[in-house]
Write a protein that holds these residues in place. Structure first.
Motif, PDB file in Angstrom:
ATOM      1  N   LYS A 140       2.608  -5.302  -7.073  1.00  0.00           N
ATOM      2  CA  LYS A 140       2.583  -3.850  -6.686  1.00  0.00           C
ATOM      3  C   LYS A 140       2.486  -3.080  -7.811  1.00  0.00           C
ATOM      4  O   LYS A 140       1.781  -1.848  -7.376  1.00  0.00           O
ATOM      5  CB  LYS A 140       3.871  -3.777  -5.656  1.00  0.00           C
TER       6      LYS A 140
ATOM      7  N   ARG B   3      -5.876  -2.774  -4.969  1.00  0.00           N
ATOM      8  CA  ARG B   3      -5.303  -2.098  -3.997  1.00  0.00           C
ATOM      9  C   ARG B   3      -6.070  -1.854  -2.941  1.00  0.00           C
ATOM     10  O   ARG B   3      -5.355  -1.856  -1.780  1.00  0.00           O
ATOM     11  CB  ARG B   3      -4.906  -0.650  -4.676  1.00  0.00           C
TER      12      ARG B   3
ATOM     13  N   ARG C 149      -5.457  -4.819  -0.923  1.00  0.00           N
ATOM     14  CA  ARG C 149      -4.166  -5.088  -0.194  1.00  0.00           C
ATOM     15  C   ARG C 149      -4.248  -4.071   0.805  1.00  0.00           C
ATOM     16  O   ARG C 149      -3.346  -4.319   1.975  1.00  0.00           O
ATOM     17  CB  ARG C 149      -3.108  -4.431  -1.243  1.00  0.00           C
TER      18      ARG C 149
ATOM     19  N   GLU D 256       2.469   3.326   0.415  1.00  0.00           N
ATOM     20  CA  GLU D 256       2.913   2.767  -0.975  1.00  0.00           C
ATOM     21  C   GLU D 256       1.572   2.389  -1.604  1.00  0.00           C
ATOM     22  O   GLU D 256       1.105   2.483  -2.746  1.00  0.00           O
ATOM     23  CB  GLU D 256       3.675   1.324  -1.193  1.00  0.00           C
ATOM     24  N   ILE D 257       0.857   1.664  -0.639  1.00  0.00           N
ATOM     25  CA  ILE D 257      -0.557   1.304  -1.475  1.00  0.00           C
ATOM     26  C   ILE D 257      -1.343   2.184  -1.760  1.00  0.00           C
ATOM     27  O   ILE D 257      -2.136   2.270  -2.758  1.00  0.00           O
ATOM     28  CB  ILE D 257      -1.236   0.216  -0.276  1.00  0.00           C
TER      29      ILE D 257
ATOM     30  N   GLN E  46      -1.618  -9.954  -0.553  1.00  0.00           N
ATOM     31  CA  GLN E  46      -0.705  -9.128   0.500  1.00  0.00           C
ATOM     32  C   GLN E  46      -0.713  -9.976   1.805  1.00  0.00           C
ATOM     33  O   GLN E  46       0.394  -9.920   2.482  1.00  0.00           O
ATOM     34  CB  GLN E  46      -1.831  -7.896   0.790  1.00  0.00           C
TER      35      GLN E  46
ATOM     36  N   GLU F  22       2.163 -12.438   1.184  1.00  0.00           N
ATOM     37  CA  GLU F  22       3.291 -11.781   0.975  1.00  0.00           C
ATOM     38  C   GLU F  22       3.815 -11.585   2.615  1.00  0.00           C
ATOM     39  O   GLU F  22       4.993 -11.678   2.896  1.00  0.00           O
ATOM     40  CB  GLU F  22       3.169 -10.433   0.533  1.00  0.00           C
TER      41      GLU F  22
END
Length: 574
Positions: free
Chosen positions: A458, A466, A469, A534-535, A561, A564
């Motif tokens: 992250k 990014r 993700r 957040e991303i 991602q 995850e």
């Protein structure tokens, strides 16, 4: 260097009593044997073949070395095709009858040349009695003969009282050993530096995938443009008889079917050996091959680590400083091209292979193998996942980088990304390959790029990573808003999002708002919005395009991602 190493390997194997032909002999598949009495009477036609897959393969025997056949007539000793043995050519050859008769005479003349008094040897006498009697009707009536004649299958001879071929009888072997050509040479061999007779035509190398079945040459000069100082063919690079026999026999032995010292890497038939017997020869193919079915979780990284050095736990008898050779060969019409050649120590090879596994490591599903074979990684870059569609040179360049510890070729990265964009399938082998290329490049050139980790990072601020993700998060939102959906945004937007983000993400972000509004679970909606927030935190605008490296980071970010999301689902029941 290659020929010297192969010559040394032959000498090592021969002196150690290994399974390799002596000088003047070679291994040869003989599908059918003509069984004779000691008086030269035909008894039977023995089929030595056994089924292998859909084919039948003849048993391998040690026979006198084959004559190099070009356009002329040249007979082998004690074994050959029906045209040479009995004067019976293939039915589809127009000029065959006259030519076959010449071939039959050449076969007899070759034996007379070595055995001028055939009656002095019972086996030779039997063969001469049978062939010169010219009464083959019983043999031609045999049920197997039609197939032999149509396919031109090789024939050999055997006496009914023997358990071996005529050419394997000890008295015949001794007689042939006494007829070796004079070792008094007239040139210097480029391989061993000794005085020897240079060989004009080298023995064909068989077993290279895609090459002619009759074999191809690794040393060959067949056009005037390749020659100089009026030298003919092989005399332009003089290799003596001893070295020529040694290197060709060693290479054919390594390439033979069932060899534990060969490996297919893309279009490159790869062989490997050590300067002296070493256990690395036994496990090298397993390290790069498919996992064993009985042990799919074999830890090859730990296995390789054993060979690295004493300080890492290597047993002293493994001798990490033993030299190790790897040779990749590819077909090129009647010749063989050297795709790659590696000369290093066991310690160096093990260290580089271990680093390769480290660079390829990436989070994956519980049922997927810990390490991927070269074949799985290479076919992931090929159209329809077929080995024949792997780009030429790609496999060789990849293998060379692994063994030498150098950066992987950029063509590998481009090929993987091209397949991703075409098929929209972000698979474990493809992403592992991309991750390895990026990591190796960053390490080797000390570029100001943050290495991609094996799992979600992250804190990685690379724009490509990014956005990958973000794309995975947007897809996840769509999937939860439309359970059971057949096609997701990945099928329509992956190519544009990974290469020209500004053209795709502005629309995708609007779609995200629509999908979020459809979620009944508002808590879940808030959590997904938080992930997206957040991303994108700090991204002021989407870039116009991404470089090739950042497209790779996009794929890795997307994959991380997604993994995850699945991991959280398992552990937290999201």
């Amino acid at each position: 260097m290659i020929l010297q190493a192969l010559t040394s390997y032959y000498n090592r194997t021969a002196q150690g009593g290994g399974d390799i032909a002596a000088p003047g002999f070679q291994k040869q598949q003989i599908p059918f044997l003509i069984v004779l009495t000691r008086e030269g009477r035909f008894l039977d036609l023995q089929d030595t073949r056994s089924p292998e897959g859909k084919k039948k393969v003849g048993r391998t025997f040690i026979v006198p070395k084959a004559i190099k056949k070009t356009s002329g007539i040249a007979a082998n000793l004690f074994w050959d095709t029906p045209a040479y043995v009995l004067g019976r050519p293939k039915p589809d050859q127009n000029d065959a009858p006259e030519k076959a008769e010449k071939q039959r005479r050449a076969f007899l003349d070759r034996m007379k040349e070595i055995f001028p008094n055939p009656n002095a040897n019972v086996a030779v006498s039997a063969i001469f009695g049978f062939l010169e009697g010219n009464d083959f009707q019983t043999l031609l009536n045999h049920p197997s003969w039609k197939e032999i004649e149509e396919k031109g299958l090789v024939l050999g001879f055997k006496l009914d009282t023997d358990n071996c071929l005529v050419c394997e009888r000890q008295d015949i072997v001794n007689a042939l050993a006494g007829t070796k050509p004079s070792t008094k040479g007239n040139g210097i061999c480029l391989v061993d530096g000794e005085v020897d007779v240079p060989v004009r035509l080298h023995t064909a190398i068989k077993g290279v995938w895609g090459a002619q079945t009759s074999g191809a040459n690794i040393v060959s000069f067949n056009l005037k443009a390749f020659t100089s100082f009026n030298k003919k063919q092989g005399l332009n690079a003089p290799v003596g008889q001893r070295a020529e026999f040694a290197y060709t026999t060693a290479l054919n032995n390594l390439l033979q079917k069932g060899s534990r010292q060969r490996l297919q890497v893309g279009d490159a038939s790869t062989v490997f050996w050590a300067e002296k017997k070493h256990v690395m020869e036994d496990v090298f193919a397993d390290i790069f091959g498919e996992p064993v079915k009985d042990n799919p979780v074999q830890d090859y990284k730990s296995l390789v680590a054993v060979f690295r050095a004493p300080e890492t736990g290597s047993r002293p008898e493994l001798e990490p400083n033993t030299r190790f050779f790897v040779l990749g060969l590819a077909p090129n019409a009647a010749r063989i091209a050297v795709r790659f050649w590696y000369d290093g120590t066991v310690k160096e090879v093990a260290a580089h292979i271990y680093q390769h596994f480290e660079d390829c490591s990436i989070v994956h599903g519980p049922n997927q193998p810990e390490t991927l074979s070269l074949f799985r990684m290479l076919v992931s870059t090929a159209l329809q996942g077929k080995s024949e569609n792997i780009q030429p040179n790609l496999a060789g360049d990849f293998m060379r980088s692994i063994l030498a510890g150098t950066p992987y070729p950029q063509t590998l990265l481009a090929a993987a990304i091209r397949r991703l964009r075409a098929e929209h399938e972000v698979t474990y082998p493809r992403v592992a390959l991309i991750k390895a290329v990026l990591v190796r490049e960053s390490k080797y050139y000390n570029k100001d790029h943050r290495e991609v980790d094996m799992a979600l990072d992250k804190t990685n601020g690379n724009i490509g990573y990014r956005l990958g993700r973000l794309f995975a998060a947007l897809e996840k939102i769509q999937e939860e808003a439309n359970p059971g959906i057949n096609a997701t945004i990945r099928d329509r937007f992956y190519g544009a999002a990974s290469s020209t983000p500004v053209a795709a993400f502005s629309r995708l972000m609007k779609l995200k708002n629509h999908h979020i509004s459809k979620l009944d679970n508002r808590g879940r909606a808030v959590n997904l919005e938080r992930v997206v927030g957040e991303i994108v935190d700090g991204i002021d605008e989407f870039p116009t395009y991404l470089s090739l490296g950042d497209q790779g980071r996009f794929a890795v970010g997307y994959y991380h991602q997604r993994q995850e999301f699945f991991t959280k689902k398992d552990e937290q029941q999201l």
